[in-house]
Scaffold this active site. Structure first.
Site, PDB file in Angstrom:
ATOM      1  CB  ILE A 151       5.572  -5.032 -13.272  1.00  0.00           C
ATOM      2  CG1 ILE A 151       6.505  -5.543 -12.161  1.00  0.00           C
ATOM      3  CG2 ILE A 151       4.296  -5.872 -13.322  1.00  0.00           C
ATOM      4  CD1 ILE A 151       5.958  -5.385 -10.766  1.00  0.00           C
ATOM      5  CG  ASP A 170       5.741   5.403 -17.285  1.00  0.00           C
ATOM      6  OD1 ASP A 170       6.283   6.430 -16.862  1.00  0.00           O
ATOM      7  OD2 ASP A 170       6.035   4.260 -16.893  1.00  0.00           O
ATOM      8  CG  ASP A 255      -2.640  -9.128  -5.412  1.00  0.00           C
ATOM      9  OD1 ASP A 255      -3.166 -10.058  -4.768  1.00  0.00           O
ATOM     10  OD2 ASP A 255      -1.408  -8.941  -5.468  1.00  0.00           O
ATOM     11  CD  GLU A 260      -2.326  -4.684   0.958  1.00  0.00           C
ATOM     12  OE1 GLU A 260      -1.242  -5.213   1.292  1.00  0.00           O
ATOM     13  OE2 GLU A 260      -2.649  -4.493  -0.221  1.00  0.00           O
ATOM     14  CG  HIS A 278      -0.009  -7.556  -1.377  1.00  0.00           C
ATOM     15  ND1 HIS A 278       0.144  -6.341  -0.761  1.00  0.00           N
ATOM     16  CD2 HIS A 278       0.913  -7.571  -2.375  1.00  0.00           C
ATOM     17  CE1 HIS A 278       1.103  -5.653  -1.338  1.00  0.00           C
ATOM     18  NE2 HIS A 278       1.590  -6.387  -2.330  1.00  0.00           N
ATOM     19  N   GLY A 280       0.559 -10.833  -5.640  1.00  0.00           N
ATOM     20  CA  GLY A 280       1.342 -10.526  -6.838  1.00  0.00           C
ATOM     21  C   GLY A 280       2.705 -11.186  -6.872  1.00  0.00           C
TER      22      GLY A 280
END
Length: 525
Positions: A151, A170, A255, A260, A278, A280
């Site tokens: 992504i 990363d 998001d 949740e 959420h 996405g």
């Protein structure tokens, strides 16, 4: 026929694909944990989204379960260590919603840059506050990526198309890959200091939990805007609110949340804060894609043994599976042989692939060796949990590949290190399908490893084979095959005999009593 349960709402194409592939499927959604425990024992596969929690208790009740497939990326709702210990493959679909999630992150970046939600609310309230909403351009701004995988790389591509500068943190990003993506690889501290926008695209692990902590948020550039479409828990939400309230953080769009569904949050109604539930992966295209992918992957595994996007087992495509199957059979038998014969504590297992075997995917072969080896110690081992059990026992596992051919076109050598030194067994495939032992602890011997066998190490002397045959005949034991090898004439010899029935303790005692016998054991394959 394998049987799969779809326990969360999923596009109907998933069930259609299962049935087309010869897999029985039930679509039963909305079950409580206790209700799921009551029925899960019937199924070979479980297809889920984010609602079903695959806990240790569920897995303990899943007596036939072989695979859990998550239609999506995140597997926070699956107890992967418990699944591995149980021997259940856990798969996800990391590519099905990559574009959708990346686009959502870009959309939230624009919403933050121009304060779109608040401007919409103000305008619809009839205020027309044109001078209140002074946004910023994204052109020439620096976007900081935390995570540059599937992504993150798509977000980078879109941001570069918007003429942004992109820096990325990363640990797994190589310099070569960074150049390929068109981003600059930096440390986390460098990213925090330079980025005008920060977007997160990393899984939630012990290493990434609260990666944007209060300490790290304080290191960010004043006015930074932060987007998280990855996982809740990557940002310290209390510290984020403090940063928004103080004005140090120019805006945030989440998001995902720690808890949740997020019905309540201290972030709600905070100035310059945008939230979505959420979303996405919530596009029509993504929902169809992940449903199709998870069904195809699970069906491949249950029908043909193909393993794709597994999180606790080496990948093995449906095309690779038929070619690797005989090699895996050989690997398992060699592992079992050395496990039955080697004595004492074993701290290292080495798998050496030579010739044609060196061109194959090594991970399934290593797992098969470990399955055979550890199967001599426990009856709960399989391809999934064998590497886990090896690590738990403190065993070092090595893989070695040599492309050159020796006396055989293809060869597999399995070695173990014990207190007495290295012991190894070697095998090959005859006709590319029939496993055959060709060397045992340095002694050349050709033998099929099948059924019940008798293993004897003796002094090479005239008359021994006759005495052994007589002993077996008097005990009523029929010999199926007879394989003999020796280091040198008059030296140490090895016998491997397949027999029609398991070798009893009484028979072993009689064989060990024969003159010249050093070792005698019963083997089972």
């Amino acid at each position: 026929m394998p049987k799969v349960l779809i326990s969360d709402k999923m596009d109907p194409k998933a069930a259609q694909i299962f049935r087309e592939r010869g897999v029985e499927v039930d679509e039963i959604t909305g079950k409580t944990p206790d209700e799921l425990k009551a029925i899960i024992g019937e199924y070979d596969g479980l297809a889920i989204r984010s609602s079903t929690k695959v806990t240790k208790e569920i897995l303990e009740a899943a007596t036939n379960l072989k695979v859990v497939g998550r239609a999506g990326i995140g597997v926070d709702n699956v107890d992967i260590p418990a699944a591995s210990a149980k021997g259940v493959v856990v798969m996800n679909t990391p590519f099905g919603n990559s574009i959708t999630t990346a686009e959502h992150a870009i959309a939230l970046m624009f919403a933050l840059a121009r304060d779109l939600p608040e401007a919409d609310r103000s305008t619809q309230a009839g205020k027309w506050e044109k001078n209140r909403f002074m946004g910023i351009e994204v052109t020439a701004k620096t976007l900081g990526l935390i995570g540059a995988g599937n992504i993150g790389s798509i977000v980078a591509d879109r941001a570069l198309g918007l003429k942004m500068k992109v820096v990325a943190f990363d640990p797994f990003l190589t310099e070569e890959r960074a150049v390929e993506l068109g981003v600059q690889k930096v440390t986390l501290d460098e990213l925090l200091a330079r980025a005008d926008f920060i977007t997160l695209h990393t899984p939630l692990t012990d290493q990434t939990r609260n990666i944007l902590s209060a300490e790290n948020l304080a290191k960010t550039k004043k006015g930074v805007r932060i987007i998280n479409c990855a996982r809740g828990g990557l940002i310290d939400e209390a510290a984020l609110k403090e940063g928004l309230d103080s004005g140090h953080i120019g805006g945030a769009a989440l998001d995902v949340f720690v808890t949740e569904p997020a019905k309540e949050s201290p972030l709600f109604n905070t100035p310059n804060f945008i939230s979505t539930p959420h979303l996405g992966a919530s596009t029509t295209e993504a929902q169809v894609n992940v449903a199709i992918q998870v069904a195809e992957q699970m069906a491949d595994y249950l029908v043909s043994g193909g393993v794709t996007n597994a999180l606790n087992m080496p990948s093995l495509t449906a095309e690779e599976a038929p070619k690797l199957k005989p090699y895996m059979g050989l690997a398992e038998k060699l592992g079992s042989l050395v496990g039955q014969l080697a004595h004492g504590a074993i701290d290292r297992v080495s798998v050496h692939m030579e010739g044609a075997a060196a061109e194959l995917n090594p991970k399934p072969l290593t797992s098969a060796v470990l399955k055979g080896f550890l199967g001599t110690q426990t009856d709960t081992v399989n391809m999934v949990n064998a590497p886990v059990l090896a690590r738990e026992r403190g065993m070092e596992v090595r893989e070695i590949r040599t492309e050159r051919e020796g006396d055989y076109h293809t060869l597999l050598r399995v070695s173990v290190r014990t207190a007495d030194g290295e012991r190894s067994v070697v095998g090959t495939l005859f006709g590319d399908s029939a496993p055959r032992l060709v060397e045992l602890f340095g002694i050349k011997v050709e033998a099929d490893l099948t059924g019940a066998m008798l293993y004897v190490v003796n002094e090479d002397a005239p008359g021994f084979i006759g005495r052994l045959g007589t002993t077996l005949g008097e005990a009523g034991v029929n010999i199926g095959t007879f394989h003999l090898g020796r280091r040198q004439a008059g030296g140490e010899a090895v016998l491997l005999l397949s027999v029609d029935e398991p070798v009893t303790a009484e028979l072993l005692a009689k064989v060990k009593a024969l003159p010249g016998v050093k070792t005698a054991m019963g083997l089972r394959f």
